[in-house]
Design a protein around this motif. Sequence first.
Motif, short mmCIF file in Angstrom:
data_model
loop_
_atom_site.label_atom_id
_atom_site.label_comp_id
_atom_site.label_asym_id
_atom_site.label_seq_id
_atom_site.Cartn_x
_atom_site.Cartn_y
_atom_site.Cartn_z
N ALA A 125 0.84 -1.20 0.00
CA ALA A 125 0.00 0.00 0.00
C ALA A 125 0.87 1.25 0.00
N GLY A 126 1.98 1.22 0.74
CA GLY A 126 2.89 2.36 0.79
C GLY A 126 3.62 2.61 -0.52
N SER A 127 3.76 1.56 -1.33
CA SER A 127 4.46 1.73 -2.61
C SER A 127 3.56 2.32 -3.69
N ILE A 128 2.25 2.33 -3.45
CA ILE A 128 1.33 2.90 -4.44
C ILE A 128 1.25 4.41 -4.20
N ARG A 129 1.89 5.17 -5.09
CA ARG A 129 2.01 6.61 -4.93
C ARG A 129 1.01 7.37 -5.79
N GLY A 130 0.19 6.64 -6.54
CA GLY A 130 -0.77 7.27 -7.43
C GLY A 130 -1.22 6.28 -8.48
N ASP A 131 -1.85 6.78 -9.53
CA ASP A 131 -2.31 5.91 -10.61
C ASP A 131 -1.13 5.28 -11.34
N PHE A 132 -1.35 4.09 -11.88
CA PHE A 132 -0.33 3.36 -12.62
C PHE A 132 0.18 4.21 -13.78
N LEU A 133 1.50 4.42 -13.82
CA LEU A 133 2.16 5.22 -14.86
C LEU A 133 1.38 6.52 -15.12
N ALA A 134 1.08 7.21 -14.04
CA ALA A 134 0.22 8.40 -14.09
C ALA A 134 0.73 9.46 -15.07
N ASP A 135 2.03 9.57 -15.22
CA ASP A 135 2.59 10.63 -16.05
C ASP A 135 3.04 10.14 -17.44
N LEU A 136 2.66 8.92 -17.81
CA LEU A 136 3.13 8.38 -19.09
C LEU A 136 2.00 8.01 -20.03
N SER A 137 1.06 8.90 -20.21
CA SER A 137 0.04 8.64 -21.23
C SER A 137 0.59 9.05 -22.59
N LEU A 138 0.25 8.26 -23.59
CA LEU A 138 0.65 8.56 -24.98
C LEU A 138 -0.63 8.52 -25.82
N GLU A 139 -1.25 9.66 -25.97
CA GLU A 139 -2.58 9.75 -26.59
C GLU A 139 -2.64 9.17 -28.00
N ARG A 140 -1.54 9.24 -28.74
CA ARG A 140 -1.56 8.75 -30.13
C ARG A 140 -1.15 7.29 -30.25
N CYS A 141 -0.82 6.66 -29.14
CA CYS A 141 -0.42 5.24 -29.14
C CYS A 141 -1.55 4.44 -28.49
N PHE A 142 -2.56 4.12 -29.29
CA PHE A 142 -3.81 3.57 -28.77
C PHE A 142 -3.63 2.22 -28.09
N GLU A 143 -2.80 1.34 -28.63
CA GLU A 143 -2.61 0.03 -28.00
C GLU A 143 -1.90 0.16 -26.67
N TYR A 144 -0.90 1.02 -26.60
CA TYR A 144 -0.21 1.27 -25.34
C TYR A 144 -1.19 1.83 -24.32
N GLU A 145 -2.00 2.81 -24.73
CA GLU A 145 -2.96 3.42 -23.82
C GLU A 145 -3.99 2.40 -23.32
N ALA A 146 -4.43 1.50 -24.19
CA ALA A 146 -5.38 0.46 -23.76
C ALA A 146 -4.73 -0.45 -22.73
N TRP A 147 -3.47 -0.82 -22.96
CA TRP A 147 -2.74 -1.65 -22.00
C TRP A 147 -2.58 -0.91 -20.67
N ARG A 148 -2.15 0.35 -20.74
CA ARG A 148 -1.93 1.15 -19.53
C ARG A 148 -3.22 1.32 -18.74
N ALA A 149 -4.32 1.58 -19.41
CA ALA A 149 -5.61 1.75 -18.74
C ALA A 149 -6.07 0.44 -18.09
N GLY A 150 -5.85 -0.67 -18.77
CA GLY A 150 -6.23 -1.96 -18.21
C GLY A 150 -5.45 -2.29 -16.95
N VAL A 151 -4.14 -2.09 -16.99
CA VAL A 151 -3.32 -2.36 -15.80
C VAL A 151 -3.67 -1.37 -14.70
#
Length: 184
Positions: A125-151
């Motif tokens: 619980a202490g290691s969770i500092r926020g949303d998963f890869l909160a600062d690494l969204s790539l709006e034009r990389c749809f497959e990456y974004e789908a993976w990131r949102a799922g995780v």
Amino acid sequence: MTVGPHIGPLNLCVLGDFQVARDGALLDLPPSRKTRALLAYLAVTGKAHQRERLCEIFWDIPDDPRGALRWSLSKIRQVLGEDECALVADRNTVALKVATDYARLLPLLKGDLSLASTEELEAVAGSIRGDFLADLSLERCFEYEAWRAGVASEVEIAELGILRELVGRLAGEPRRALPLARRL
């Protein structure tokens, strides 16, 4: 600035803003968001990926996606430094084997939380500092974004379960339970 739990000499923190630490000290990361996202993706998935597939996921440009991938891999090697052998790349595949804070959470995603120790749950619980890869969204990389949102959804569900379990266990210790209850 603090980092997630120390797991070996190099640790990638993905449960919040992306960070890479060596022996607890944060490292400078490449300025390219795609390179940082590729590093995180390879670390979290922990398996070999076809170069062509990585090009499809991260580079939608018709120019030279394989060249862009090679450039990003060279920047990742610079970040890895003495752990450079963690990146295994040949003509066809790329894999990265490094510790992540996500790997510590992984066994708890589908496991019975009542079997985990309170200390283990508090550490995760202490290691969770926020949303998963909160600062690494790539709006034009749809497959990456789908993976990131799922995780990210899996991590959020796991975090809520861990917090509920801890609040229940620590009901008799309000000083420890209250900050966790507030996070819920």
